[in-house]
Design an enzyme around this catalytic site. Structure first.
Site, PDB file in Angstrom:
ATOM      1  N   HIS A 212       0.861  -1.189   0.000  1.00 21.44           N
ATOM      2  CA  HIS A 212       0.000   0.000   0.000  1.00 21.44           C
ATOM      3  C   HIS A 212       0.893   1.233   0.000  1.00 21.44           C
ATOM      4  O   HIS A 212       1.593   1.505   0.969  1.00 21.44           O
ATOM      5  CB  HIS A 212      -0.909  -0.015   1.231  1.00 21.44           C
ATOM      6  CG  HIS A 212      -1.865   1.145   1.244  1.00 21.44           C
ATOM      7  ND1 HIS A 212      -2.915   1.233   0.356  1.00 21.44           N
ATOM      8  CD2 HIS A 212      -1.923   2.254   2.002  1.00 21.44           C
ATOM      9  CE1 HIS A 212      -3.581   2.353   0.584  1.00 21.44           C
ATOM     10  NE2 HIS A 212      -2.993   2.997   1.573  1.00 21.44           N
TER      11      HIS A 212
ATOM     12  N   ASP B 134       0.973   5.155  -0.353  1.00 22.05           N
ATOM     13  CA  ASP B 134       0.239   6.425  -0.366  1.00 22.05           C
ATOM     14  C   ASP B 134       0.944   7.438  -1.258  1.00 22.05           C
ATOM     15  O   ASP B 134       2.137   7.698  -1.089  1.00 22.05           O
ATOM     16  CB  ASP B 134       0.134   6.985   1.052  1.00 22.05           C
ATOM     17  CG  ASP B 134      -0.818   6.182   1.914  1.00 22.05           C
ATOM     18  OD1 ASP B 134      -1.988   6.069   1.520  1.00 22.05           O
ATOM     19  OD2 ASP B 134      -0.391   5.672   2.970  1.00 22.05           O
TER      20      ASP B 134
ATOM     21  N   ASP C  60      -8.413   1.725   1.476  1.00 19.66           N
ATOM     22  CA  ASP C  60      -8.015   2.697   2.500  1.00 19.66           C
ATOM     23  C   ASP C  60      -8.818   3.989   2.567  1.00 19.66           C
ATOM     24  O   ASP C  60      -8.694   4.720   3.538  1.00 19.66           O
ATOM     25  CB  ASP C  60      -6.522   3.029   2.338  1.00 19.66           C
ATOM     26  CG  ASP C  60      -5.902   3.546   3.627  1.00 19.66           C
ATOM     27  OD1 ASP C  60      -6.369   3.148   4.707  1.00 19.66           O
ATOM     28  OD2 ASP C  60      -4.959   4.346   3.561  1.00 19.66           O
TER      29      ASP C  60
ATOM     30  N   HIS D  28      -6.372   9.609  -1.199  1.00 20.51           N
ATOM     31  CA  HIS D  28      -7.139   9.636   0.048  1.00 20.51           C
ATOM     32  C   HIS D  28      -6.387  10.251   1.229  1.00 20.51           C
ATOM     33  O   HIS D  28      -6.949  10.371   2.323  1.00 20.51           O
ATOM     34  CB  HIS D  28      -7.653   8.235   0.397  1.00 20.51           C
ATOM     35  CG  HIS D  28      -6.576   7.217   0.534  1.00 20.51           C
ATOM     36  ND1 HIS D  28      -6.181   6.428  -0.512  1.00 20.51           N
ATOM     37  CD2 HIS D  28      -5.800   6.849   1.580  1.00 20.51           C
ATOM     38  CE1 HIS D  28      -5.213   5.620  -0.115  1.00 20.51           C
ATOM     39  NE2 HIS D  28      -4.962   5.857   1.154  1.00 20.51           N
TER      40      HIS D  28
END
Length: 984
Positions: free
Chosen positions: A37, A39, A152, A421
């Site tokens: 994951h 970001d 997420d 996000h």
């Protein structure tokens, strides 16, 4: 972003006894989905992340996948992959990626530039970032993502499943939903369903949806026999540089003969616990977490041993394990041919992780960033159609088209990036916020330069005057005001024919030394007009606004007995002010002659900054101590009246003697002269707010109270696409915060006869805390001592002044229904104003006489030249390995959206028949139209999505195809086309 709130859950790995296979379904199959994951922002900038770990993820994963035929991996965020592909990957690695994709061992899921937020993003921007990613993947690999991995975002919107269905996806995966709802769904085995996200499209664009269980997207981080980080053998990424010896903090115990059985027991126990929450024996076991797989050899070599061991002892364990992609997992579930329950169009917002942790603060966090992101999106929208028209009508123009496309792409990528996000949500660190802002500003500057150069290129004659050029980016005829700052109040404004144009000038809100000139413009769809502004030349054309200043009023001593009222009127409303308080008192809807009591006040929620004293507020969370308290004790009022507009300037002071104000409202009521279509202008009450700088640990709201009997029922939009009903819910704890919802573009309250609509140009949190009330959170300034927040610089000490705009519409449901969709888009896509020295004969060129207009219930959502080089024929595209250098300027991307729901309005909810050839004739002669999926990568005639069996047993249905350029667009449809024009 895995906060401690999630990691806490992950650490609670139960020491389960090895249960028999769940529900008597035979052996369980665990699908181990390896992922990282990553970001696009959050705590570290994209550049820092690429340097510290992200580039190494793809470099080492590709290397390791080539070593073991059983190994697999999913890639999610395209921004990181594209940077690796363009700047790091070798030719050999690129060939290996092609091979791994063909073998199904590397899979792109979602395929957008980012994993976008679902609460505060606009539909257009979600589609943009998906389209940018999908275009790259299709052009480069012939690959089309078919599954989502939305693990997420903080809550789930009902727009997302609809968009993913329109993009051709077969299944959708989410994770963050309310903690108590998730627990209930787990218990009842209802974490999987078919989601009909749009009430109007329902069956046609439904999608199978999987909600991850309480362990979410991370591998369990704790082991019964170790205090290390579970199944993350490569440890945790380090910034700014990777350790030279390759030894990272908290690397887990290597798998050895001594602990292999213990590892297997822990993994199997977790698989069985998860299996008990789902209907099939197919278990999705996500392997990875934030910033994982930068040292993939350590990861795979350990997991290989574990997978082999469990499979050799599958009889004993009752479990088999395999490396998998998301596609493998969903294919297994689909092949079970079960009948699934249907979920309607209700979303999963707001999101709470426990009773005092409502993630409703981020709806407003970093309001300035939210505003700039939306202005950038709007400018991009205008720039795309402006450039598309230029290319079609001026094929021999002097502007370098490749450079122009790069200018547009810089803003496409900046707008896409900030939809992440931890971007537009305001949940990032200050340096990451600065990265987003810098990229947006750079892209906006590029597009402004491009639009200016197009205007100058078309105009080849001598430059001989000062003009303002105003471009209408909407495909409707508009009548509105644009504002220009001028140095004198003695002004005249003329159109290109030399006729005087209605205008009004008044002292600026911003500065006492400049003036605001409001010019009334009437412009047809996708076209522009030129206005000359001249100092007074004997004939005054701009009306000068007259100012009346009222005495500052002490609210604590207001005389309630002898009310003195001050009315302000246009053709639609009479707004009444109370001179004792300088506050608004009521509004009369002149069409129905109904009076609505209407008061507005600024309030502040005081929040706790000390974790020892209870719940806190931060970038994510809203945790008020108590009810909101009034923020001002005195109000000043100045009314500037003119023949075109009256502006009421209210200044709110902490007390009667304060020098400075923290809050202000500038309310504008417009009047339109005869001969102009003033419907939208007349019906909007425009409010611009000035809020800040706030004191620390304050959350500022504007509360509007009316005498409408609304029963505390609020309506807010999902992403500017559809409305959601928000009944007020009482909770044991945290009721205020858990009744906040995102307003991306629209919110309203109503009673049996009257509706009050709010239209916004950036996202806000909104709530109805009392009957007839609606409050909008406008700004937040917070600091707390939570160590995790301090470590990551996520305390939101935002000392800025914010200037959001909201339009209010008051009226019957029928009147507001007919107005609010077009008004919301008119606020979103206000005309682009450009200044320059241009010649008088400018308007014999380009698209002055070639407007593009659609009916008021349709929105021309995209008219752009994507520039991709790929074949529309999929078989050809898959065989083609060569990516050509030159962009394709012949392919025009056209996207049209129906704005209304089925049954919402007797006229506007009807299907619309559109002749695309006639619609676009001003751009040139249309030679071919292909209907495509939402992001353009599928021919809709060949797109066959999986049909999941449901309790309704729907048959396959599809949108009508286009014949002879005639298309029918049904309520809430978004239809996407490639359009080709005759080469001139």
């Amino acid at each position: 972003m895995a906060s401690p709130r999630i990691l806490l859950l992950l650490s609670l790995l139960p020491l389960l006894a090895l249960l028999p296979p769940a529900g008597g379904r035979g052996d369980l199959r665990a699908f181990v989905v390896a992922h990282s994951h990553m970001d696009v922002g959050w705590v570290y900038t994209v550049q820092e992340s690429m340097h510290a770990y992200a580039a190494n993820v793809y470099t080492t994963v590709v290397e390791e996948l080539m070593k073991g035929k059983q190994r697999k991996f999913i890639a999610v965020e395209q921004e990181f992959f594209r940077l690796w592909w363009d700047m790091v990957a070798t030719d050999t690695q690129k060939q290996q990626v092609h091979q791994l994709l063909q073998e199904g061992r590397l899979e792109f899921v979602i395929g957008g530039q980012v994993m976008h937020d679902e609460a505060v993003t606009l539909l257009d921007d979600q589609i943009l970032q998906l389209t940018e990613g999908h275009g790259f993947l299709y052009e480069t690999f012939g690959f089309r993502p078919q599954f989502s991995w939305h693990v997420d975002p903080f809550g789930a919107s009902a727009t997302t499943p609809t968009l993913f269905a329109l993009a051709g996806f077969n299944a959708h995966l989410i994770s963050r939903i309310d903690y108590d709802l998730k627990a209930d769904m787990q218990k009842k085995k209802k974490l999987q369903f078919v989601w009909q996200g749009s009430p109007s499209l329902s069956r046609r664009e439904e999608i199978f949806t999987h909600v991850m269980d309480q362990y979410s997207y991370c591998t369990p981080s704790q082991l019964p026999f170790s205090n290390r980080s579970g199944f993350f053998w490569n440890g945790f990424a380090t910034f700014p540089d990777p350790p030279k010896d390759g030894v990272y903090p908290n690397m887990s115990l290597p798998v050895t003969d001594a602990n292999l059985h213990q590892y297997a027991q822990a993994m199997v126990a977790n698989i069985k616990e998860r299996a008990a929450w789902f209907r099939t024996g197919d278990v999705l076991w996500p392997w990875g977490c934030d910033k994982q797989f930068f040292n993939a050899s350590v990861q795979y070599s350990n997991m290989d041993l574990l997978v082999d061991y469990i499979n050799k002892h599958s009889g004993e364990f009752g479990v088999t394990v395999q490396y998998a992609t998301v596609s493998d997992y969903f294919q297994a579930v689909y092949s079970r041919n079960l009948t699934w329950e249907i979920r309607d169009s209700q979303d999963f917002l707001p999101y709470s992780t426990e009773p005092f942790q409502a993630w409703t603060g981020f709806y407003t966090s970093r309001s300035t960033l939210k505003g700039v992101a939306r202005r950038a999106s709007s400018l991009l929208y205008a720039g795309e159609s402006f450039f598309t028209q230029y290319v079609q009508k001026n094929p021999e123009g002097s502007i370098c088209k490749c450079k122009a496309l790069k200018q547009l792409q810089s803003l496409r990528w900046a707008v896409s990036e900030v939809q992440h996000h931890d971007g537009i949500t305001g949940t990032e660190s200050p340096k990451v916020k600065d990265m987003y802002m810098n990229n947006l500003m750079y892209g906006m500057l590029n597009v402004k330069k491009l639009m200016a150069s197009i205007i100058f290129d078309i105009n080849t004659a001598k430059k001989n005057g000062e003009y303002v050029v105003v471009y209408n980016p909407l495909a409707w005829n508009i009548t509105t005001f644009v504002t220009v700052s001028v140095s004198s109040k003695a002004m005249s404004v003329y159109d290109e024919m030399g006729h005087s144009v209605p205008a009004q000038v008044q002292i600026s809100v911003e500065s006492q030394s400049t003036y605001d000139l409001y010019i009334l413009v009437a412009i047809s769809g996708l076209s522009y007009r030129k206005y000359s502004i001249k100092p007074l030349d004997g004939k005054q054309s701009a009306f000068i606004g007259r100012s009346i200043k009222f005495k500052r009023r002490d609210l604590t001593r207001a005389d309630q007995q002898s009310r003195r009222m001050f009315p302000v009127v246009n053709n639609c409303y009479q707004i009444v002010f109370d001179q004792n308080t300088n506050l608004m008192h009521s509004i009369v809807d002149r069409e129905t002659n109904q009076t609505v009591q209407f008061t507005q006040e600024f309030l502040e929620y005081h929040v706790n900054g000390d974790t020892a004293k209870g719940p806190i507020s931060d970038n994510y969370l809203f945790g008020p101590n108590a009810s909101a308290v009034p923020a001002s004790k005195a109000v000043g009022l100045e009314v500037i009246s003119g023949n075109l507009m009256t502006e009421m300037r209210q200044y709110f002071y902490s007390n009667v003697t304060s020098q400075d104000y923290v809050y202000a409202v500038f309310t504008r009521l417009y009047s339109v002269p005869e001969g102009y279509d003033g419907k939208l202008l007349c019906h909007k009450i425009e409010q611009e707010y000035s809020v800040g700088p706030l004191e620390l640990n304050r959350e500022a709201v504007l509360r509007t109270s009316t005498n409408l009997n609304t029963k505390q029922l609020l309506y807010t939009d999902n992403n500017g696409y559809q409305m959601q009903k928000r009944p007020f819910k009482a909770y044991v704890n945290n009721t205020v915060a858990r009744n906040y919802y995102p307003m991306v573009q629209t919110a309203y309250i109503e009673d049996d006869s009257t509706r009050l609509m709010l239209l916004a140009e950036r996202a806000h949190g909104v709530s109805s805390q009392g009957n007839g009330q609606v409050e909008v959170m406008l700004h937040r300034r917070l600091w707390n001592n939570l160590q995790w927040n301090l470590n990551n610089n996520l305390t939101l000490n935002d000392s800025s002044v914010v200037r959001p705009v909201i339009w209010l519409i008051l009226g019957t449901k029928a009147v507001t229904n007919a107005l609010y969709r077009t008004s919301g888009l008119a606020l979103e896509h206000r005309p682009v104003v450009m200044f320059g020295v241009l010649s008088g004969n400018l308007f014999h060129f380009l698209f002055h006489d070639s407007s593009v207009t659609v009916p008021p219930n349709l929105h021309l959502q995209t008219l752009s030249i994507p520039g991709w080089r790929y074949s529309s024929n999929h078989a050809e595209q898959v065989l083609s390995k060569q990516k050509e250098d030159d962009a394709d300027f012949s392919r025009v991307l056209l996207r049209i959206r129906h704005l209304y729901e089925v049954g919402e309005d007797p006229v506007l909810s009807q299907p619309v028949m559109l002749d695309l050839k006639a619609l676009l004739k001003g751009l040139g002669s249309v030679t071919a139209v292909e209907e495509r999926s939402l992001t353009g990568t599928w021919d809709v005639n060949t797109l066959e999505r999986w049909q999941w069996k449901t309790t309704e047993y729907p048959g396959k249905s599809s949108t009508g195809t286009s014949e002879d350029y005639i298309v029918t667009i049904h309520p809430k449809e978004i239809r996407t086309f490639f359009v080709y024009f005759q080469v001139q």
